[in-house]
Design an enzyme around this catalytic site. Structure first.
Site, PDB file in Angstrom:
ATOM      1  N   HIS A  73      35.486  88.483  50.491  1.00  0.00           N
ATOM      2  CA  HIS A  73      35.896  89.797  51.000  1.00  0.00           C
ATOM      3  C   HIS A  73      35.907  89.772  52.530  1.00  0.00           C
ATOM      4  O   HIS A  73      36.964  89.640  53.145  1.00  0.00           O
ATOM      5  CB  HIS A  73      34.940  90.847  50.435  1.00  0.00           C
ATOM      6  N   HIS A  91      47.043  87.126  49.032  1.00  0.00           N
ATOM      7  CA  HIS A  91      46.288  88.375  48.906  1.00  0.00           C
ATOM      8  C   HIS A  91      46.470  88.896  47.489  1.00  0.00           C
ATOM      9  O   HIS A  91      47.545  88.744  46.916  1.00  0.00           O
ATOM     10  CB  HIS A  91      46.815  89.422  49.913  1.00  0.00           C
ATOM     11  N   ASP A 114      43.314  88.190  57.768  1.00  0.00           N
ATOM     12  CA  ASP A 114      42.289  87.293  58.298  1.00  0.00           C
ATOM     13  C   ASP A 114      42.855  86.080  59.019  1.00  0.00           C
ATOM     14  O   ASP A 114      42.115  85.336  59.655  1.00  0.00           O
ATOM     15  CB  ASP A 114      41.391  86.804  57.157  1.00  0.00           C
TER      16      ASP A 114
HETATM   17  N1  ACO Z   1      46.483  78.447  49.462  1.00  0.00           N
HETATM   18  C1  ACO Z   1      47.092  77.706  48.504  1.00  0.00           C
HETATM   19  N2  ACO Z   1      47.411  78.161  47.286  1.00  0.00           N
HETATM   20  C2  ACO Z   1      47.085  79.439  47.014  1.00  0.00           C
HETATM   21  C3  ACO Z   1      46.460  80.275  47.944  1.00  0.00           C
HETATM   22  C4  ACO Z   1      46.161  79.732  49.209  1.00  0.00           C
HETATM   23  N3  ACO Z   1      45.571  80.477  50.141  1.00  0.00           N
HETATM   24  N4  ACO Z   1      46.278  81.493  47.403  1.00  0.00           N
HETATM   25  C5  ACO Z   1      46.760  81.436  46.163  1.00  0.00           C
HETATM   26  N5  ACO Z   1      47.271  80.182  45.928  1.00  0.00           N
HETATM   27  C6  ACO Z   1      47.964  79.737  44.722  1.00  0.00           C
HETATM   28  C7  ACO Z   1      46.991  79.496  43.576  1.00  0.00           C
HETATM   29  O1  ACO Z   1      46.536  78.168  43.546  1.00  0.00           O
HETATM   30  C8  ACO Z   1      47.839  79.849  42.406  1.00  0.00           C
HETATM   31  O2  ACO Z   1      48.711  78.770  42.163  1.00  0.00           O
HETATM   32  P1  ACO Z   1      49.084  78.324  40.632  1.00  0.00           P
HETATM   33  O3  ACO Z   1      49.849  79.502  40.095  1.00  0.00           O
HETATM   34  O4  ACO Z   1      49.875  77.073  40.791  1.00  0.00           O
HETATM   35  O5  ACO Z   1      47.765  78.130  39.943  1.00  0.00           O
HETATM   36  C9  ACO Z   1      48.708  81.016  42.889  1.00  0.00           C
HETATM   37  O6  ACO Z   1      48.799  80.806  44.305  1.00  0.00           O
HETATM   38  C10 ACO Z   1      48.121  82.394  42.602  1.00  0.00           C
HETATM   39  O7  ACO Z   1      46.779  82.432  43.086  1.00  0.00           O
HETATM   40  P2  ACO Z   1      45.644  83.398  42.540  1.00  0.00           P
HETATM   41  O8  ACO Z   1      44.306  82.784  42.835  1.00  0.00           O
HETATM   42  O9  ACO Z   1      45.931  83.779  41.117  1.00  0.00           O
HETATM   43  O10 ACO Z   1      45.863  84.689  43.427  1.00  0.00           O
HETATM   44  P3  ACO Z   1      44.826  85.876  43.591  1.00  0.00           P
HETATM   45  O11 ACO Z   1      45.640  87.099  43.786  1.00  0.00           O
HETATM   46  O12 ACO Z   1      43.812  85.889  42.501  1.00  0.00           O
HETATM   47  O13 ACO Z   1      44.046  85.466  44.915  1.00  0.00           O
HETATM   48  C11 ACO Z   1      43.256  85.377  47.148  1.00  0.00           C
HETATM   49  C12 ACO Z   1      44.136  86.145  46.127  1.00  0.00           C
HETATM   50  C13 ACO Z   1      41.803  85.292  46.630  1.00  0.00           C
HETATM   51  C14 ACO Z   1      43.245  86.163  48.462  1.00  0.00           C
HETATM   52  C15 ACO Z   1      43.858  83.960  47.351  1.00  0.00           C
HETATM   53  O14 ACO Z   1      45.191  84.047  47.804  1.00  0.00           O
HETATM   54  C16 ACO Z   1      43.020  83.117  48.306  1.00  0.00           C
HETATM   55  O15 ACO Z   1      42.033  82.486  47.879  1.00  0.00           O
HETATM   56  N6  ACO Z   1      43.382  83.093  49.631  1.00  0.00           N
HETATM   57  C17 ACO Z   1      42.625  82.372  50.621  1.00  0.00           C
HETATM   58  C18 ACO Z   1      41.378  83.167  51.005  1.00  0.00           C
HETATM   59  C19 ACO Z   1      41.712  84.359  51.894  1.00  0.00           C
HETATM   60  O16 ACO Z   1      42.456  84.248  52.843  1.00  0.00           O
HETATM   61  N7  ACO Z   1      41.106  85.508  51.550  1.00  0.00           N
HETATM   62  C20 ACO Z   1      41.277  86.745  52.349  1.00  0.00           C
HETATM   63  C21 ACO Z   1      41.946  87.809  51.582  1.00  0.00           C
HETATM   64  S1  ACO Z   1      42.214  89.241  52.601  1.00  0.00           S
HETATM   65  C22 ACO Z   1      40.752  90.106  52.612  1.00  0.00           C
HETATM   66  O17 ACO Z   1      39.915  90.006  51.747  1.00  0.00           O
HETATM   67  C23 ACO Z   1      40.469  91.052  53.721  1.00  0.00           C
END
Ligand code: ACO
Length: 438
Positions: free
Chosen positions: A267, A306, A362
């Site tokens: 978060h 996101h 972020d």
């Molecule tokens: N880098 C590479 N691949 C990614 C990323 C990423 N940052 N984010 C998602 N993916 C990929 C996943 O591997 C998945 O691929 P697949 O379909 O081949 O398995 C697909 O994209 C979907 O990902 P999910 O995990 O299902 O997406 P979700 O909506 O659950 O996750 C999250 C969102 C947690 C923010 C994710 O994008 C992530 O981990 N990002 C990096 C961490 C980050 O920047 N967090 C800050 C969020 S903003 C905030 O909280 C204020």
């Protein structure tokens, strides 16, 4: 066409008509669906509330597919350009932009509540010398409630307003003091001549000078970051604020819980992870190889993707522009070039494009905080200062919502059926052995 949903229970052959309201059906409507009279009725199962609205809210609107964020209807882009943090906080809390007089009064009230009881100082010096600032922040916000026992009267609108003012005014003081304690520096008292962000910087960085005078461009950048982080509808910490507040506990206790939710790396901690990632990449020339590694499943591109935004996070766009104004004063952060190259490659790459992965809030915020001289351990605390306005707006809305009751989700029980107590001599395997074997 009627606004209803017809459901057929194939176990009984019965059909049910359920009303559709604002694009949603009430989960409770499922309870009438039973196989017989003794049946509890059907429930919906939605871990992490992926598709469940828990409130009707008028505070913040997000359309993640197109990248829209509005507070009380006002686009975030306009607020970031035209407004101040305190004006935005007023808007979030009370629903409308203030008149000139209202704003002046609000600013005065906040400014004159920035001091904390001297006991808070004693309390904070009790933390270990290297205590994490966010751990201190969470604890001290909860402790603040003990100084205002009347805060328990959450059904009294005047009492509620007094705590709202106190909390918004005092969180920067607690935040700055948690940093000063962590650094072993003396606490700096608030300066009532300074604006909200300026005063925070003064409490963070003032040393022997009679008055701390930060560059106006840096003060404005911090204000913009505060505006962008002020609310984001029903995220993890807002949900915690509402759930804890639904027990009618005082807002200090509820807000400490919300801040604890924000402490988690999923978060409030992602911008720190971005900085670590950029430092690890080390040089622009290493970016393509890093992107390939991410694509092959070796870690994630931090600051990308996101849960709600499947487009460019509107806050990230504004932060990128803010970064330019900061670097003009502080000099260019060398990690910025790596970030820009990373963004350029990722936005063109099929892997990221097809998954709708765009920079989130972020991706650039950590770079700005770093340029402002704010250490990474302070990042979640910096998030908590403005989010206090959002948490309180969500809490105020929840407390007067006639539909809200104490938050109490259901569960699907998957444990053992009834069984008889086994005397200790007759038990074969220990619980730890069983866990280890599973
Ligand atoms: N880098 C590479 N691949 C990614 C990323 C990423 N940052 N984010 C998602 N993916 C990929 C996943 O591997 C998945 O691929 P697949 O379909 O081949 O398995 C697909 O994209 C979907 O990902 P999910 O995990 O299902 O997406 P979700 O909506 O659950 O996750 C999250 C969102 C947690 C923010 C994710 O994008 C992530 O981990 N990002 C990096 C961490 C980050 O920047 N967090 C800050 C969020 S903003 C905030 O909280 C204020």
């Amino acid at each position: 066409m009627p606004d209803t949903l017809t459901l057929t229970d194939n176990r009984t052959g019965l059909t049910y008509e359920v009303a559709i309201e604002d694009g949603a059906v009430r989960a409770n409507a499922l309870r009438q669906i039973k196989v017989d009279e003794a049946d509890f009725g059907l429930m919906s199962y939605d871990p992490a509330f992926l598709n469940t609205a828990s409130v009707r809210s008028a505070v913040t609107f997000i359309d993640g597919d197109v990248g829209i964020l509005r507070y009380r209807g006002y686009p975030i882009e306009q607020l970031a350009t035209e407004s101040t943090y305190l004006e935005t906080a007023f808007l979030l809390l009370f629903g409308e932009l203030p008149t000139k007089d209202e704003l002046a009064r609000f600013e005065h009230e906040i400014t004159f509540h920035t001091f904390v009881h001297e006991n808070v100082k004693t309390l904070m010096t009790g933390f270990r010398y290297d205590a994490h600032p966010m751990g201190m922040f969470v604890s001290v916000v909860a402790a603040l409630g003990t100084l205002y026992p009347e805060a328990a009267k959450v059904d009294d609108p005047d009492v509620r307003l007094a705590q709202v003012i106190r909390l918004i005014a005092k969180v920067p003081t607690i935040a700055a003091w948690s940093y000063r304690h962590n650094k072993g520096l003396p606490f700096v008292y608030p300066d009532n001549d300074l604006g909200f962000a300026e005063n925070f910087l003064s409490m963070m960085f003032k040393m022997a000078e009679p008055k701390y005078e930060p560059d106006p461009a840096l003060v404005r950048a911090l204000e913009v970051l505060f505006i962008l982080h002020a609310d984001h509808e029903q995220n993890c910490s807002a949900n915690a604020m509402r759930a804890i507040g639904s027990s009618k506990v005082d807002p200090y206790s509820a807000l400490a819980g919300a801040a604890a939710a924000l402490y988690g790396p999923l978060h409030g901690g992602a911008n720190e992870a971005v900085l670590r990632m950029l430092a690890q990449i080390g040089d622009v020339k290493n970016v393509p190889e890093f992107v390939e590694r991410v694509k092959s499943g070796e870690g994630r591109l931090m600051g990308f993707g996101h849960r709600v935004y499947k487009n460019y996070d509107p806050r990230a766009k504004i932060i990128k522009e803010t970064a330019d104004s900061v670097f003009e004063v502080t000099g260019r952060n060398p990690l910025l070039d790596i970030a820009l190259e990373l963004e350029k490659i990722a936005l063109e790459d099929e892997y990221f494009v097809s998954r709708k992965l765009y920079p989130n809030v972020d991706f650039y915020s950590g770079l700005i905080y770093q340029a402002l001289g704010l250490p990474t351990a302070m990042f979640p605390v910096l998030f908590a200062i403005p989010r206090t306005a959002g948490w309180l707006a969500q809490w105020l809305e929840g407390i007067v919502d006639p539909e809200q009751k104490i938050a109490r989700p259901r569960q699907i029980y998957i444990g053992a059926d009834e069984r008889s107590y086994v005397p200790i001599e007759q038990r074969s395997a220990g619980v730890r052995d069983l866990v280890a074997a599973s």
